[in-house]
Scaffold this motif. Structure first.
Motif, PDB file in Angstrom:
ATOM      1  N   GLY B  12       0.770  -1.279  -0.055  1.00  0.00           N
ATOM      2  CA  GLY B  12       0.089  -0.054   0.138  1.00  0.00           C
ATOM      3  C   GLY B  12       0.917   1.492   0.028  1.00  0.00           C
ATOM      4  O   GLY B  12       0.231   2.277  -0.363  1.00  0.00           O
ATOM      5  N   THR B  13       2.057   1.152   0.506  1.00  0.00           N
ATOM      6  CA  THR B  13       2.957   2.340   0.798  1.00  0.00           C
ATOM      7  C   THR B  13       3.031   3.168  -0.794  1.00  0.00           C
ATOM      8  O   THR B  13       2.868   4.433  -0.708  1.00  0.00           O
ATOM      9  CB  THR B  13       4.378   1.910   1.084  1.00  0.00           C
ATOM     10  OG1 THR B  13       4.063   1.593   2.289  1.00  0.00           O
ATOM     11  CG2 THR B  13       5.242   3.325   1.208  1.00  0.00           C
ATOM     12  N   PRO B  14       3.440   2.633  -2.055  1.00  0.00           N
ATOM     13  CA  PRO B  14       3.660   3.500  -3.044  1.00  0.00           C
ATOM     14  C   PRO B  14       2.165   4.000  -3.445  1.00  0.00           C
ATOM     15  O   PRO B  14       2.146   5.366  -3.734  1.00  0.00           O
ATOM     16  CB  PRO B  14       3.964   2.532  -4.158  1.00  0.00           C
ATOM     17  CG  PRO B  14       3.643   0.858  -3.704  1.00  0.00           C
ATOM     18  CD  PRO B  14       3.828   1.474  -1.810  1.00  0.00           C
ATOM     19  N   ALA B  18       1.857   8.233  -3.707  1.00  0.00           N
ATOM     20  CA  ALA B  18       1.431   9.015  -4.691  1.00  0.00           C
ATOM     21  C   ALA B  18       0.092   9.527  -4.698  1.00  0.00           C
ATOM     22  O   ALA B  18      -0.316  10.686  -4.954  1.00  0.00           O
ATOM     23  CB  ALA B  18       1.086   7.950  -6.036  1.00  0.00           C
ATOM     24  N   ALA B  19      -0.903   8.793  -3.977  1.00  0.00           N
ATOM     25  CA  ALA B  19      -2.214   9.451  -3.448  1.00  0.00           C
ATOM     26  C   ALA B  19      -2.065  10.845  -2.812  1.00  0.00           C
ATOM     27  O   ALA B  19      -2.902  11.761  -2.945  1.00  0.00           O
ATOM     28  CB  ALA B  19      -3.139   8.434  -2.828  1.00  0.00           C
ATOM     29  N   LEU B  20      -1.089  10.829  -1.734  1.00  0.00           N
ATOM     30  CA  LEU B  20      -0.963  11.998  -0.839  1.00  0.00           C
ATOM     31  C   LEU B  20      -0.292  13.038  -1.935  1.00  0.00           C
ATOM     32  O   LEU B  20      -0.874  14.346  -1.807  1.00  0.00           O
ATOM     33  CB  LEU B  20       0.182  11.671   0.131  1.00  0.00           C
ATOM     34  CG  LEU B  20      -0.273  10.939   1.453  1.00  0.00           C
ATOM     35  CD1 LEU B  20       1.116  10.759   2.172  1.00  0.00           C
ATOM     36  CD2 LEU B  20      -1.189  11.293   2.100  1.00  0.00           C
ATOM     37  N   GLY B 177       7.352  11.377  -6.817  1.00  0.00           N
ATOM     38  CA  GLY B 177       8.544  11.028  -7.103  1.00  0.00           C
ATOM     39  C   GLY B 177       8.949  10.108  -6.040  1.00  0.00           C
ATOM     40  O   GLY B 177       9.496   9.049  -6.378  1.00  0.00           O
ATOM     41  N   LEU B 178       8.818  10.269  -4.870  1.00  0.00           N
ATOM     42  CA  LEU B 178       8.906   9.279  -3.553  1.00  0.00           C
ATOM     43  C   LEU B 178       8.404   7.763  -3.907  1.00  0.00           C
ATOM     44  O   LEU B 178       9.003   7.006  -3.652  1.00  0.00           O
ATOM     45  CB  LEU B 178       8.569   9.801  -2.430  1.00  0.00           C
ATOM     46  CG  LEU B 178       9.168   9.100  -1.296  1.00  0.00           C
ATOM     47  CD1 LEU B 178      10.573   9.002  -1.227  1.00  0.00           C
ATOM     48  CD2 LEU B 178       8.809   9.924  -0.028  1.00  0.00           C
ATOM     49  N   ALA B 179       7.106   8.135  -4.465  1.00  0.00           N
ATOM     50  CA  ALA B 179       6.386   6.900  -4.607  1.00  0.00           C
ATOM     51  C   ALA B 179       7.230   5.969  -5.941  1.00  0.00           C
ATOM     52  O   ALA B 179       7.350   4.779  -5.480  1.00  0.00           O
ATOM     53  CB  ALA B 179       4.995   6.866  -5.045  1.00  0.00           C
ATOM     54  N   GLY B 198      -0.161   0.398 -13.219  1.00  0.00           N
ATOM     55  CA  GLY B 198      -1.584   1.173 -13.086  1.00  0.00           C
ATOM     56  C   GLY B 198      -1.574   1.812 -11.686  1.00  0.00           C
ATOM     57  O   GLY B 198      -2.593   2.143 -11.172  1.00  0.00           O
ATOM     58  N   LEU B 199      -0.561   1.590 -10.847  1.00  0.00           N
ATOM     59  CA  LEU B 199      -0.672   1.996  -9.430  1.00  0.00           C
ATOM     60  C   LEU B 199      -0.871   3.687  -9.216  1.00  0.00           C
ATOM     61  O   LEU B 199      -1.597   4.014  -8.482  1.00  0.00           O
ATOM     62  CB  LEU B 199       0.673   1.790  -8.672  1.00  0.00           C
ATOM     63  CG  LEU B 199       0.940   0.525  -8.400  1.00  0.00           C
ATOM     64  CD1 LEU B 199       2.208   0.356  -7.553  1.00  0.00           C
ATOM     65  CD2 LEU B 199      -0.014  -0.115  -7.491  1.00  0.00           C
TER      66      LEU B 199
END
Lengths: 349, 277
Positions: B12-14, B18-20, B177-179, B198-199
């Motif tokens: 779930g982390t990436p 990206a969502a944040l 970018g961190l994701a 697709g993430l």
């Protein structure tokens, strides 16, 4: 320095904005070519090489067919305010429908008609689903149609690797070859399946008439330009939207039929059926600025870019992603130019 | 069971990061549909730099490329005031394309020094809490939200609408970018074309599902993570074709959109701000 609205830009300024942004895109593309390790000028020369001979021109024509069919449908959809990003998936569903008609129904003189019926129907279903989700649940069609592209992609992969895998092919992911009745005629030795090309020209003309010469077209235009006014006028927005979505889905489905029945003569891996047509057609539609007839100009232009991208792939063995890069840069240049020509720069705060 | 929860968090982390990033720019009123491409290109940048100069500089490079792409989208969406949806899609295509083109030489190369997934997962969680605090408890957060809800009023109160939006896009791009860096340096320490799989689109849907709230995004991301974990677990052990599993995230996004399609978005989302009009 501020950017102010310019309600009535002069034609010269509009042209200047487009030239400027297209040059910018060309420079950015050159930087990417250079970073990849290819001389930008050699790459540009290759991109325009299809214009040089008859074989190249036939390649451009074959790339124009899908862009014309999908593009004219997208012009309608965009004009009505249905942002169909899913032509790629609708095309693939059309190919699936056509393959079913070609391989699993008794062949006869009716086969091709049946294939267009099934393919167009599945394409319409795929687009209609997104329209329904938007009308009923308020789900953004930009995202749902995009997601449906991936669903269609995996459906085709599943079919060609699983239940529809050909009896006579070993190790390859495709179905058996279509019977003679299920093949579209081509121009000479080229891959130009002319009945689909004709269909594309007719579709662009018919949609143009429908949009500008009928009461339905007027309702569509009102809905697209001013949804609030459409509500006051008592227009049934949901239905109008659904109808436009179905039409554009049908045309994308037809495109899929044309690609498998005119070129590949079988269902194969999705990335080979659609060479980025769904996305490039968005550019063709965007460039046509709301007029389906103009797609007759923009589709060949983008067909040239696709054929040029192919030349790059073959001559320099570049990854197929190069077409995505060109499409992305071109799209940015077009929206940028459009926005810039609607504004003017003022040197004060 | 415990393993399932840990894997859910790591999967779930990436999506969360990206969502944040997307959430931050959407709260300021700018739609970012470029997430998938931004993740792809920053994953490549992170990998390439990590190979040369170590994983930490790799992370910095990933965030830098993400931030740069966010600001580039800003030039179109904020300065030129183009259609944000089209500009975002173009960035998505450009990022995917450029990463596929430039990354060819890194395909199949193993990463010398991978980063620990757990560490980055904790960083992501901390960032979610920080963003929650930033949005709801600070002056910058107040400005950001006001710009997303009513840019005209914010402008009248002296808030620099365009500046706030650039800031949100740049910082959000850094998170995206961190994701990407997490994907290529920790999650699967390698680079392959299409590794974002697709993430980025899932992240965009998650922002809607989370109703633009960072803390809800945490739960949503881990829920998606759990579903991805179950998908991997079930694959092969049940008679369902692998393509159905691969299609799952996309189907999930459609379902999420249908279930939460009318969630309340920031009022000015997607609308370019024209001063004095």
């Amino acid at each position: 320095m501020r950017w102010e609205l310019d309600p009535s830009p002069s034609p010269g300024k509009v042209a200047l904005a487009y030239v400027f942004f297209l040059l910018l895109a060309l420079v950015a593309l050159g930087v990417l070519f250079w970073a990849y390790g290819v001389s930008p000028f050699r790459a540009y020369a290759l991109m325009f090489s299809p214009l040089g001979d008859a074989l190249g021109l036939a390649e451009v024509a074959r790339r124009t067919i899908p862009l014309l069919l999908i593009g004219s449908g997208l012009v309608l959809a965009f004009r009505v305010g249905f942002f169909n990003i899913g032509a790629e998936g609708q095309l693939l569903m059309g190919a699936v429908g056509a393959t079913y008609g070609a391989l699993f129904l008794p062949p006869g003189p009716w086969t091709l008609a049946l294939m267009f019926l099934l393919g167009g129907g599945l394409g319409a279903l795929w687009a209609g689903l997104a329209a329904w989700l938007r009308v009923r649940f308020g789900a953004s069609e930009i995202l749902t149609t995009l997601m449906q592209n991936y669903l269609a992609y995996y459906l085709v992969v599943y079919l060609v690797a699983g239940p529809w895998k050909g009896q006579l092919v070993f190790g390859f992911l495709y179905t058996d070859r279509f019977p003679q009745e299920a093949q579209l005629p081509r121009l000479g030795d080229t891959l130009v399946h002319w009945p689909t090309l004709l269909l594309g020209v007719l579709a662009a003309a018919a949609l143009h008439l429908l949009l500008f010469r009928t009461p339905l077209g007027l309702e569509w235009r009102v809905l697209g330009e001013n949804p609030q006014a459409a509500r006051y006028l008592g227009l049934r927005a949901g239905r109008l939207l659904l109808l436009a979505a179905l039409l554009s889905g049908t045309l994308a489905g037809f495109t899929g039929v044309g690609e498998v029945a005119g070129i590949h003569l079988r269902l194969l891996e999705p990335a080979q059926i659609s060479l980025g047509y769904g996305f490039t057609a968005i550019l063709a539609a965007w460039l046509a600025r709301g007029k389906p007839l103009l797609v007759l100009l923009t589709a060949p232009l983008l067909g040239l870019i696709l054929a040029g991208g192919d030349a790059l792939k073959l001559s320099l063995s570049m990854p197929f992603r190069v077409v995505d890069v060109v499409a992305g840069l071109l799209l940015l240049a077009l929206v940028g130019a459009e926005a810039a020509s609607r504004h003017r720069l003022v040197w004060r705060r | 069971m415990e393993e399932a929860l840990v894997r859910a968090v790591l999967f779930g982390t990436p999506i969360l990061l990206a969502a944040l990033g997307a959430l931050l720019s959407e709260r300021s009123g700018v739609v970012n549909l470029g997430v998938e491409g931004m993740m792809a290109l920053s994953a490549l940048a992170a990998f390439a730099v990590a190979q040369e100069a170590g994983p930490l500089l790799g992370v910095v490079a990933g965030m830098g490329v993400g931030g740069f792409l966010g600001l580039s989208l800003g030039v179109f969406a904020v300065f030129l005031r183009t259609n944000q949806f089209v500009a975002g899609l173009a960035v998505a295509a450009l990022g995917l394309g450029a990463s596929g083109l430039l990354g060819k030489r890194y395909e199949g190369v193993p990463l010398a020094h991978p980063l620990p997934e757990e560490g980055l997962a904790l960083v992501a969680l901390a960032l979610a809490l920080l963003l929650h605090h930033l949005l709801l408890r600070t002056r910058f957060g107040l400005y950001l939200r006001s710009v997303g809800e009513n840019p005209r009023a914010a402008d009248l109160f002296g808030v620099n609408v365009d500046g706030v939006r650039y800031g949100a896009l740049g910082l959000g791009g850094g998170l995206i970018g961190l994701a990407g860096a997490y994907l290529s340096l920790a999650y699967r320490p390698s680079w392959t074309d299409g590794m974002t799989s697709g993430l980025g689109w899932v992240a965009i849907a998650l922002v809607i599902l989370a109703a633009w709230q960072p803390l809800r995004a945490v739960f949503g991301a881990y829920l998606f993570g759990l579903l991805f974990f179950l998908q991997f677990r079930l694959q092969g052990s049940v008679p369902i074709p692998s393509e159905a599993f691969a299609a799952m995230p996309y189907l999930l996004v459609i379902l999420v959109l249908a279930l939460s399609g009318r969630a309340r978005a920031p009022k000015a989302l997607g609308v370019p701000f024209e001063r004095g009009r």
